[in-house]
Write a protein that holds these residues in place. Structure first.
Motif, PDB file in Angstrom:
ATOM      1  N   ASN A   3      22.157  29.552  30.278  1.00  0.00           N
ATOM      2  CA  ASN A   3      20.829  30.145  30.168  1.00  0.00           C
ATOM      3  C   ASN A   3      19.833  29.154  29.594  1.00  0.00           C
ATOM      4  O   ASN A   3      20.207  28.133  29.006  1.00  0.00           O
ATOM      5  CB  ASN A   3      20.889  31.379  29.270  1.00  0.00           C
ATOM      6  N   GLU A   4      18.557  29.493  29.722  1.00  0.00           N
ATOM      7  CA  GLU A   4      17.493  28.695  29.120  1.00  0.00           C
ATOM      8  C   GLU A   4      17.729  28.612  27.611  1.00  0.00           C
ATOM      9  O   GLU A   4      18.132  29.585  26.979  1.00  0.00           O
ATOM     10  CB  GLU A   4      16.138  29.343  29.397  1.00  0.00           C
ATOM     11  N   GLY A   5      17.522  27.436  27.035  1.00  0.00           N
ATOM     12  CA  GLY A   5      17.714  27.251  25.598  1.00  0.00           C
ATOM     13  C   GLY A   5      19.141  26.900  25.225  1.00  0.00           C
ATOM     14  O   GLY A   5      19.456  26.793  24.044  1.00  0.00           O
ATOM     15  N   VAL A  21      15.244  32.040  22.108  1.00  0.00           N
ATOM     16  CA  VAL A  21      14.817  32.033  23.507  1.00  0.00           C
ATOM     17  C   VAL A  21      15.044  33.407  24.134  1.00  0.00           C
ATOM     18  O   VAL A  21      14.260  33.857  24.965  1.00  0.00           O
ATOM     19  CB  VAL A  21      15.568  30.939  24.301  1.00  0.00           C
ATOM     20  N   CYS A  22      16.115  34.093  23.707  1.00  0.00           N
ATOM     21  CA  CYS A  22      16.488  35.367  24.327  1.00  0.00           C
ATOM     22  C   CYS A  22      16.307  36.589  23.432  1.00  0.00           C
ATOM     23  O   CYS A  22      16.441  37.713  23.913  1.00  0.00           O
ATOM     24  CB  CYS A  22      17.945  35.306  24.777  1.00  0.00           C
ATOM     25  N   GLU A  23      16.061  36.386  22.129  1.00  0.00           N
ATOM     26  CA  GLU A  23      15.929  37.530  21.228  1.00  0.00           C
ATOM     27  C   GLU A  23      14.958  37.212  20.101  1.00  0.00           C
ATOM     28  O   GLU A  23      14.651  36.057  19.846  1.00  0.00           O
ATOM     29  CB  GLU A  23      17.288  37.953  20.674  1.00  0.00           C
ATOM     30  N   SER A  27      12.885  30.273  15.598  1.00  0.00           N
ATOM     31  CA  SER A  27      13.463  29.237  16.441  1.00  0.00           C
ATOM     32  C   SER A  27      14.375  28.357  15.601  1.00  0.00           C
ATOM     33  O   SER A  27      14.032  27.966  14.486  1.00  0.00           O
ATOM     34  CB  SER A  27      12.343  28.385  17.049  1.00  0.00           C
ATOM     35  N   CYS A  28      15.555  28.065  16.111  1.00  0.00           N
ATOM     36  CA  CYS A  28      16.506  27.212  15.423  1.00  0.00           C
ATOM     37  C   CYS A  28      17.490  26.657  16.448  1.00  0.00           C
ATOM     38  O   CYS A  28      17.513  27.103  17.593  1.00  0.00           O
ATOM     39  CB  CYS A  28      17.244  27.969  14.323  1.00  0.00           C
TER      40      CYS A  28
END
Length: 97
Positions: A3-5, A21-23, A27-28
């Motif tokens: 997936n992306e990220g 990216v998904c939830e 950001s980490c």
């Protein structure tokens, strides 16, 4: 297919990803520990973190007198990966001025 990220290792297994990216959340980058330690060892590298922070607390009138002191809360420390484990310590203190 990832997936992306997400980033895969040479065998197609997930190596690291950013869950934001998904939830919802900050950001980490989350990295597989085994891959990180192998990379550091293979390249004769070490990883470390320096901590330093300060929070200033001002009084209502910012006078800095005895009844309305100005205050700082400071933190400092050092962490590293040693023999595959996180080692280190930090200290914090409050200063009135």
């Amino acid at each position: 297919m990832h997936n992306e990220g997400e980033l895969a290792d040479g065998n197609g297994k997930l190596a690291c990803f950013d869950p934001s990216v998904c939830e919802e959340g900050p950001s980490c980058l989350l990295v597989r520990k085994d891959l990180l330690l192998k990379y550091l060892d293979d390249n004769n590298l070490r990883m470390f973190w320096l901590l330093e922070g300060e929070k200033r607390i001002l009084s209502n009138d910012n006078s800095g007198d005895v009844q309305n002191p100005r205050t700082t809360h400071q933190i400092e420390g050092f962490y590293c990966i040693e023999n595959g484990e996180l080692k280190g310590d930090f200290d914090n203190y409050v200063d009135y001025y």
